[in-house]
Motif scaffolding. Structure first.
Motif, PDB file in Angstrom:
ATOM      1  N   ALA A  76       0.834  -1.189   0.000  1.00 37.98           N
ATOM      2  CA  ALA A  76       0.000   0.000   0.000  1.00 37.98           C
ATOM      3  C   ALA A  76       0.875   1.247   0.000  1.00 37.98           C
ATOM      4  CB  ALA A  76      -0.908   0.000   1.228  1.00 37.98           C
ATOM      5  N   CYS A  77       0.422   2.255  -0.668  1.00 39.56           N
ATOM      6  CA  CYS A  77       1.106   3.539  -0.724  1.00 39.56           C
ATOM      7  C   CYS A  77       1.168   4.122   0.692  1.00 39.56           C
ATOM      8  CB  CYS A  77       0.333   4.461  -1.666  1.00 39.56           C
ATOM      9  SG  CYS A  77       0.957   6.131  -1.766  1.00 39.56           S
ATOM     10  N   LYS A  79       2.294   7.048   1.799  1.00 37.58           N
ATOM     11  CA  LYS A  79       2.072   8.484   1.901  1.00 37.58           C
ATOM     12  C   LYS A  79       1.971   9.017   0.474  1.00 37.58           C
ATOM     13  CE  LYS A  79       4.677  12.573   3.241  1.00 37.58           C
ATOM     14  NZ  LYS A  79       5.967  13.024   3.743  1.00 37.58           N
ATOM     15  N   ASP A  81       0.047  10.289  -3.185  1.00 37.69           N
ATOM     16  CA  ASP A  81      -0.944   9.851  -4.162  1.00 37.69           C
ATOM     17  C   ASP A  81      -0.679   8.421  -4.654  1.00 37.69           C
ATOM     18  OD1 ASP A  81      -3.102  10.422  -6.085  1.00 37.69           O
ATOM     19  OD2 ASP A  81      -1.484  10.370  -7.579  1.00 37.69           O
ATOM     20  N   LYS A  82      -1.724   7.604  -4.662  1.00 34.73           N
ATOM     21  CA  LYS A  82      -1.588   6.214  -5.104  1.00 34.73           C
ATOM     22  C   LYS A  82      -1.148   6.118  -6.565  1.00 34.73           C
ATOM     23  CE  LYS A  82      -3.949   1.742  -5.465  1.00 34.73           C
ATOM     24  NZ  LYS A  82      -2.925   1.230  -6.301  1.00 34.73           N
ATOM     25  N   TRP A  85       2.501   6.584  -6.635  1.00 33.69           N
ATOM     26  CA  TRP A  85       3.127   5.380  -6.082  1.00 33.69           C
ATOM     27  C   TRP A  85       3.183   4.280  -7.141  1.00 33.69           C
ATOM     28  CZ3 TRP A  85       6.000   3.544  -2.275  1.00 33.69           C
ATOM     29  CH2 TRP A  85       5.959   2.185  -1.964  1.00 33.69           C
ATOM     30  N   ASP A  86       2.057   4.059  -7.804  1.00 35.15           N
ATOM     31  CA  ASP A  86       1.993   3.019  -8.835  1.00 35.15           C
ATOM     32  C   ASP A  86       2.978   3.308  -9.964  1.00 35.15           C
ATOM     33  OD1 ASP A  86       0.028   1.759  -7.349  1.00 35.15           O
ATOM     34  OD2 ASP A  86      -1.633   2.487  -8.606  1.00 35.15           O
ATOM     35  N   THR A  89       6.756   2.995  -8.526  1.00 32.16           N
ATOM     36  CA  THR A  89       7.164   1.622  -8.211  1.00 32.16           C
ATOM     37  C   THR A  89       7.245   0.765  -9.479  1.00 32.16           C
ATOM     38  OG1 THR A  89       4.886   0.983  -7.628  1.00 32.16           O
ATOM     39  CG2 THR A  89       6.361   1.663  -5.820  1.00 32.16           C
ATOM     40  N   HIS A 129       6.708   9.879  -1.098  1.00 33.47           N
ATOM     41  CA  HIS A 129       6.084   8.719  -0.456  1.00 33.47           C
ATOM     42  C   HIS A 129       6.706   8.268   0.856  1.00 33.47           C
ATOM     43  CE1 HIS A 129       3.383   8.322  -3.775  1.00 33.47           C
ATOM     44  NE2 HIS A 129       4.384   8.314  -4.609  1.00 33.47           N
TER      45      HIS A 129
END
Length: 130
Positions: A76-77, A79, A81-82, A85-86, A89, A129
């Motif tokens: 899960a992200c 910190k 915005d997801k 993060w996506d 990563t 993040h």
């Protein structure tokens, strides 16, 4: 009967999710193994810089490195915005794959470039993040 089947299906899905989550190392574990004091990133980098790289040893290290890089985005992200993060990563995982491919080909120049790209990607992700 229908309620029992629905309940059983839900339990199986929850169990499968728990098993999947248990198999995915958390962010801290990944960071320590890959980027810790004697982490895989440092070891692989030193191996590539060597006058005579031990490609078989580096290749073994890259199996763990690539796996850990791929697992990072499954967390899960922590910190921010997801979507960011996506994206970050995925780029990290893609760069680790490029490094693994270069190591398999014993291409020192491509391996050095991919290793450098991985090194540079840390700050961008940490800034938003961590």
């Amino acid at each position: 009967m229908r309620k029992m089947l629905t309940g059983a299906t839900i339990l199986m899905a929850l169990f499968a999710g728990a098993v999947f989550a248990a198999d995915t190392p958390d962010i801290e574990t990944i960071m320590k193994k890959v980027n810790g004091k004697n982490g895989l990133h440092k070891k692989v980098g030193e191996g590539i810089k060597s006058d005579s790289p031990k490609w078989d040893d580096i290749s073994k290290q890259m199996k763990d490195y690539s796996s850990m890089a791929a697992d990072l985005g499954k967390n899960a992200c922590p910190k921010g915005d997801k979507a960011s993060w996506d994206k970050l990563t995925k780029a990290y995982s893609d760069n680790a794959k490029k490094l693994a491919d270069a190591v398999e080909k014993k291409d020192k120049s491509a391996a050095s470039a991919a290793h450098g790209a991985l090194q540079k990607s840390c700050k961008a992700c940490h800034d938003v993040h961590k």
